[in-house]
Every structure is written in C-alpha cells, then in structure tokens.
Design a protein around this motif. Structure first.
Motif, short mmCIF file in Angstrom:
data_model
loop_
_atom_site.label_atom_id
_atom_site.label_comp_id
_atom_site.label_asym_id
_atom_site.label_seq_id
_atom_site.Cartn_x
_atom_site.Cartn_y
_atom_site.Cartn_z
N LYS A 21 13.37 -6.34 8.09
CA LYS A 21 12.71 -7.61 7.78
C LYS A 21 11.36 -7.31 7.12
N THR A 22 11.44 -6.88 5.87
CA THR A 22 10.26 -6.45 5.14
C THR A 22 9.26 -7.59 4.95
N LYS A 23 9.74 -8.79 4.67
CA LYS A 23 8.84 -9.94 4.50
C LYS A 23 8.06 -10.20 5.80
N ASP A 58 3.78 -4.67 -3.72
CA ASP A 58 2.94 -4.72 -2.51
C ASP A 58 2.65 -3.32 -2.00
N GLU A 98 3.99 -10.10 6.32
CA GLU A 98 3.25 -11.18 6.95
C GLU A 98 2.47 -10.69 8.17
N PHE A 104 9.55 -5.24 -2.88
CA PHE A 104 8.19 -5.14 -2.37
C PHE A 104 7.44 -3.92 -2.92
#
Length: 125
Positions: A79-81, A118, A85, A115
């Motif tokens: 769950k990279t998102k 990021d 966060e 990502f």
C-alpha cells in the motif's frame, strides 16, 4: 496515536495491524532494535545514540520509530499510497525522519513505478 491510526484509516487490513500493536508491544521494540542496528551499521552512530538515549531516558519509543513502523506496515502490504500519506503525516507532526526511515521509504517507493517521482524527491532530501 494508536487511536488516530485506527480511526483515520478506512483500510480494514491496516486497522488490524494497528490494533495488534496494543497487545503486542514487541512489534515496536523489534522495529526499534532494527532501526538502531541499521543506523550503527550504516555509520550513523550519533543518530543511533540519540535513538537509544531517548528510550533509556523516557522508557518510550521515539516517535520516529512509531511513524517508521507505520510506513513499513503499509509497504509490507503493498500500500504505497498509504505509506506516502503516513510519511506526510510524520512530517506534519514535526517528526524528523532518520536515515533508516528514508532508506525503507525510498526503497518502498521505488518498488512501485507510480511513485518514482516521490522517491526522487525523498532521495534529494
């Protein structure tokens, strides 16, 4: 912080992980030891010393350990998102990431091609 973690996420899988911390203190202790060891091995002795000093003086894990554990938990489940966060939440809370946090986080971000930008920003930090 546990209540915030459990209540702020709607992800049932992550809620279970965070609720498990209440009954299994060893999770954070193992993460703390892993962070300490990695910092020493990477030559970040002074960060490791500050980490250890905080635990000895307060008998409480540094907030960087808790936040890093949250980031690792999200990445462990792909769950990279959520990890991103959690990282932003860490910064918003005024908690400075250490070298271990950056290593885990950047490695996790680069595992997901969505990502990479990021990851590059974090690497430049």
């Amino acid at each position: 912080m546990y209540n915030d973690l459990v209540n702020k996420t709607t992800d049932k899988e992550m809620q279970e992980v965070f609720l498990d911390w209440r009954t299994n203190r060893d999770c954070l202790n193992m993460t703390s030891m892993k962070i300490f060891t990695a910092l020493v091995e990477d030559g970040n002795f002074y960060q490791a010393l500050e980490h250890h000093k905080h635990i000895v003086e307060s008998d409480v894990q540094p907030m960087v350990v808790v936040h890093t554990y949250v980031i690792e938990a999200y990445l462990k489940f792909g769950k990279t998102k959520g990890a991103l966060e959690a990282y932003w939440g860490m910064l918003a809370a005024g908690v400075a990431p250490n070298a271990y946090t950056y290593t885990v986080f950047i490695k996790g971000l680069t595992a997901d091609p969505n990502f990479l930008g990021d990851a590059k920003k974090c690497l430049l930090e």
